[in-house]
Design a protein around this motif. Structure first.
Motif, short mmCIF file in Angstrom:
data_model
loop_
_atom_site.label_atom_id
_atom_site.label_comp_id
_atom_site.label_asym_id
_atom_site.label_seq_id
_atom_site.Cartn_x
_atom_site.Cartn_y
_atom_site.Cartn_z
N LEU A 8 -34.66 44.98 202.04
CA LEU A 8 -33.72 43.97 202.52
C LEU A 8 -32.85 43.50 201.38
O LEU A 8 -33.37 43.11 200.32
N THR A 9 -31.55 43.53 201.58
CA THR A 9 -30.62 43.00 200.60
C THR A 9 -29.95 41.79 201.23
O THR A 9 -29.40 41.87 202.33
N ILE A 10 -30.04 40.67 200.53
CA ILE A 10 -29.50 39.42 201.04
C ILE A 10 -28.14 39.17 200.40
O ILE A 10 -28.00 39.22 199.18
N SER A 11 -27.14 38.90 201.22
CA SER A 11 -25.80 38.55 200.76
C SER A 11 -25.43 37.21 201.39
O SER A 11 -25.07 37.15 202.56
N VAL A 12 -25.53 36.17 200.59
CA VAL A 12 -25.20 34.83 201.07
C VAL A 12 -23.68 34.77 201.24
O VAL A 12 -22.94 35.10 200.32
N PRO A 13 -23.20 34.37 202.41
CA PRO A 13 -21.75 34.29 202.63
C PRO A 13 -21.09 33.32 201.63
O PRO A 13 -21.64 32.25 201.34
N GLU A 14 -19.98 33.75 201.13
CA GLU A 14 -19.22 32.92 200.18
C GLU A 14 -18.90 31.57 200.83
O GLU A 14 -18.56 31.50 202.01
N GLY A 15 -19.05 30.52 200.06
CA GLY A 15 -18.74 29.18 200.54
C GLY A 15 -19.92 28.49 201.22
O GLY A 15 -19.79 27.34 201.64
N THR A 16 -21.07 29.18 201.31
CA THR A 16 -22.25 28.56 201.93
C THR A 16 -22.78 27.47 201.01
O THR A 16 -22.96 27.68 199.82
N ASP A 22 -30.95 26.88 200.10
CA ASP A 22 -32.29 26.42 199.73
C ASP A 22 -33.17 26.18 200.95
O ASP A 22 -34.36 26.51 200.95
N ARG A 23 -32.59 25.61 202.01
CA ARG A 23 -33.33 25.36 203.24
C ARG A 23 -33.82 26.67 203.85
O ARG A 23 -34.98 26.81 204.24
N ARG A 24 -32.94 27.67 203.90
CA ARG A 24 -33.32 28.96 204.48
C ARG A 24 -34.37 29.68 203.62
O ARG A 24 -35.28 30.29 204.15
N ARG A 25 -34.22 29.59 202.30
CA ARG A 25 -35.20 30.23 201.42
C ARG A 25 -36.59 29.62 201.60
O ARG A 25 -37.59 30.33 201.63
N ALA A 26 -36.64 28.30 201.72
CA ALA A 26 -37.93 27.64 201.94
C ALA A 26 -38.52 28.05 203.29
O ALA A 26 -39.72 28.34 203.39
N ALA A 27 -37.70 28.08 204.32
CA ALA A 27 -38.15 28.49 205.65
C ALA A 27 -38.57 29.96 205.65
O ALA A 27 -39.52 30.35 206.35
N PRO A 74 -35.47 33.60 208.62
CA PRO A 74 -34.29 32.73 208.49
C PRO A 74 -33.13 33.37 207.71
O PRO A 74 -31.98 33.05 207.95
N MET A 75 -33.42 34.29 206.77
CA MET A 75 -32.38 34.94 205.99
C MET A 75 -31.81 36.19 206.68
O MET A 75 -30.85 36.79 206.21
N TRP A 76 -32.41 36.58 207.80
CA TRP A 76 -32.02 37.82 208.50
C TRP A 76 -30.52 37.90 208.78
O TRP A 76 -29.93 38.98 208.61
N PRO A 77 -29.85 36.83 209.21
CA PRO A 77 -28.41 36.95 209.48
C PRO A 77 -27.59 37.35 208.25
O PRO A 77 -26.47 37.82 208.38
N TRP A 78 -28.15 37.14 207.07
CA TRP A 78 -27.45 37.47 205.82
C TRP A 78 -27.97 38.76 205.20
O TRP A 78 -27.60 39.12 204.08
N ALA A 79 -28.80 39.49 205.91
CA ALA A 79 -29.47 40.65 205.34
C ALA A 79 -28.93 41.97 205.89
O ALA A 79 -28.46 42.04 207.02
N THR A 80 -29.02 42.97 205.04
CA THR A 80 -28.87 44.35 205.49
C THR A 80 -30.22 45.01 205.22
O THR A 80 -30.90 44.68 204.24
N ALA A 81 -30.61 45.90 206.10
CA ALA A 81 -31.95 46.49 205.99
C ALA A 81 -31.89 48.01 206.00
O ALA A 81 -31.13 48.61 206.77
N VAL A 82 -32.70 48.60 205.13
CA VAL A 82 -32.96 50.03 205.16
C VAL A 82 -34.42 50.16 205.54
O VAL A 82 -35.30 49.66 204.83
N ILE A 83 -34.67 50.79 206.68
CA ILE A 83 -36.02 50.88 207.23
C ILE A 83 -36.46 52.34 207.25
O ILE A 83 -35.76 53.19 207.80
N THR A 84 -37.63 52.60 206.66
CA THR A 84 -38.18 53.94 206.63
C THR A 84 -39.58 53.91 207.23
O THR A 84 -40.44 53.16 206.76
N ALA A 85 -39.79 54.70 208.26
CA ALA A 85 -41.12 54.81 208.86
C ALA A 85 -42.04 55.55 207.89
O ALA A 85 -41.63 56.53 207.26
#
Length: 97
Positions: A8-16, A22-27, A74-85
């Motif tokens: 998972l790569t997290i990209s926080v939207p600019e201006g957030t 911090d709230r999302r990271r704690a959650a 909580p961070m999923w909306p800001w994430a891109t995922a590479v999934i390997t079975a």
């Protein structure tokens, strides 16, 4: 349940606002503990200085993993995922039987 390697790569939207980040990271930490207790999260690594996490996750299939497991983070909306079975390997030290 099947195992998946997930990057998972997290990209926080600019201006957030930092308060929201911090709230999302704690959650996220709370939710990760819940998912581990439910058997969906087996291992998690965060390479030093990188905006990504790598983990071994469990779900019935890739759709459940994306929608119900990872989608609950909580961070999923800001994430891109590479999934390997993952498949078992004959030399796996954790293999039973």
């Amino acid at each position: 349940m099947k195992e998946f390697l997930v990057e998972l790569t997290i990209s926080v939207p600019e201006g957030t606002d930092q308060v929201e980040v911090d709230r999302r990271r704690a959650a996220e930490a709370v939710r990760a503990k819940e998912l581990a207790a439910e058997g969906h999260l087996l291992r998690l690594w965060r390479p030093a200085g990188e905006p990504r996490v790598i983990g071994v996750w469990c779900a019935d299939d890739k759709a459940e993993l994306r929608q119900k497991v990872l989608g609950s983070l909580p961070m999923w909306p800001w994430a891109t995922a590479v999934i390997t079975a993952l498949q078992s390997h004959p030399n796996d030290p954790g293999r039973t039987g």
